[in-house]
Design an enzyme around this catalytic site. Structure first.
Site, PDB file in Angstrom:
ATOM      1  N   HIS A   1       0.846  -1.209   0.000  1.00 28.68           N
ATOM      2  CA  HIS A   1       0.000   0.000   0.000  1.00 28.68           C
ATOM      3  C   HIS A   1       0.876   1.252   0.000  1.00 28.68           C
ATOM      4  O   HIS A   1       0.552   2.249  -0.632  1.00 28.68           O
ATOM      5  CB  HIS A   1      -0.872   0.053   1.255  1.00 28.68           C
ATOM      6  CG  HIS A   1      -1.895  -1.031   1.350  1.00 28.68           C
ATOM      7  ND1 HIS A   1      -1.850  -2.009   2.306  1.00 28.68           N
ATOM      8  CD2 HIS A   1      -3.015  -1.276   0.615  1.00 28.68           C
ATOM      9  CE1 HIS A   1      -2.885  -2.808   2.165  1.00 28.68           C
ATOM     10  NE2 HIS A   1      -3.606  -2.403   1.152  1.00 28.68           N
TER      11      HIS A   1
ATOM     12  N   GLY B   1      -2.992  -1.599  -7.190  1.00 26.71           N
ATOM     13  CA  GLY B   1      -1.855  -2.510  -7.275  1.00 26.71           C
ATOM     14  C   GLY B   1      -2.090  -3.643  -8.275  1.00 26.71           C
ATOM     15  O   GLY B   1      -3.219  -4.087  -8.480  1.00 26.71           O
TER      16      GLY B   1
END
Ligand code: PAF
Length: 286
Positions: free
Chosen positions: A39, A154
């Site tokens: 993250h 992602g």
């Protein structure tokens, strides 16, 4: 500017309106919290491309299927604030379930954004029926609330990334989606909030997931192009304590199954170690 945590939709809308008036660009990183280095790389990317970085921390109930880990999903807001601040985040939007889905009696009462069936009847969408409806719905809501210029996702959740890009294109949502590389531990294990559930022995077993993907890539490099053969390579490398859910080869541009493996093929895997479900993928580029 120091980090602020906002729980209310009206409040974040006001703040964003003010920034927009000042001509500032906004980047959003949607998350479910329990922030890790993966993250952090998304947040740092967001921080590098926009004036204001917003992350959402919201464990979205409508993307969990019955029997999944919604209740035990780690909720670590205090720790998340520290990670977010270190990555240059300006705003954490952390709404309650009632703020996002007021007075919702049952999920079927909600207007949903539903991706095309043929793109969800594979990989994670096949075993997690309805999961991507929940993801696309919450991401659309977050886009409408935060109105970001950029949103970072992602590549670990490669099917999610593909579907969100398609949704943005199909629905003309004015946001640029930024692909961010999958981040691994030095051991090769793909970072995931769910790694927290793994015991030490399970972690050793889980390592064989990335190991099998790397072995597939190596085999592809030396000329093995048949999915059946590559499937065997995977099985040879996977610990017997890892229960394979799927190993699929899809084209990076269409997300359709592919017989001819080439450098644009994505090899994606989902597997269970104990009762922890993990995903990983690799692009077979040489
Ligand atoms: O990838 C996730 O963590 C979630 O699916 C997302 C995009 C934050 C939506 O809840």
């Amino acid at each position: 500017m120091s980090l602020v945590v906002i729980n209310k939709i009206d409040e974040i809308r006001e703040i964003i309106k003010e920034y927009k008036k000042q001509g500032k660009s906004i980047a959003l990183v949607p998350t479910m919290g329990c922030l890790h280095e993966g993250h952090k790389s998304l947040m740092e990317k967001a921080h590098s491309i926009a004036d204001i970085t917003v992350i959402s921390v919201f464990v979205n109930p409508i993307q969990f299927c019955p029997g999944e880990d919604y209740d035990r999903y780690p909720r670590t807001l205090e720790q998340d604030k520290i990670v977010a601040e270190s990555a240059g985040v300006d705003i954490i939007f952390a709404p309650s379930v009632n703020e996002m889905y007021p007075n919702l009696q049952k999920f079927s009462d909600l207007t949903m954004v539903v991706p095309p069936y043929e793109l969800t009847d594979i990989m994670c969408g096949k075993s997690r029926v309805g999961h991507f409806d929940g993801v696309e719905t919450v991401v659309t809501k977050l886009f409408n609330i935060v109105q970001p210029d950029f949103a970072c996702f992602g590549m670990k959740d490669i099917q999610q990334l593909f579907l969100i890009k398609k949704m943005v294109k199909d629905l003309n949502i004015p946001v640029e989606i930024i692909d961010c590389p999958l981040v691994r531990e030095e051991s090769g294990l793909a970072l995931s909030s769910r790694n927290k559930y793994l015991s030490e022995t399970e972690k050793t077993d889980a390592l064989t997931i990335s190991k099998s993907l790397f072995a597939i890539k190596e085999s592809f490099k030396i000329g093995i192009k048949y999915t059946k053969k590559l499937f065997d390579v995977c099985l040879t490398n996977l610990s017997k304590n890892v229960e394979l859910e799927y190993l699929e080869f899809v084209d990076a541009d269409t997300f359709k199954h592919t017989d001819t493996i080439n450098s644009k093929t994505i090899c994606a895997i989902a597997a269970r170690v104990g009762n922890v479900r993990l995903i990983d993928n690799i692009i077979l580029e040489v």
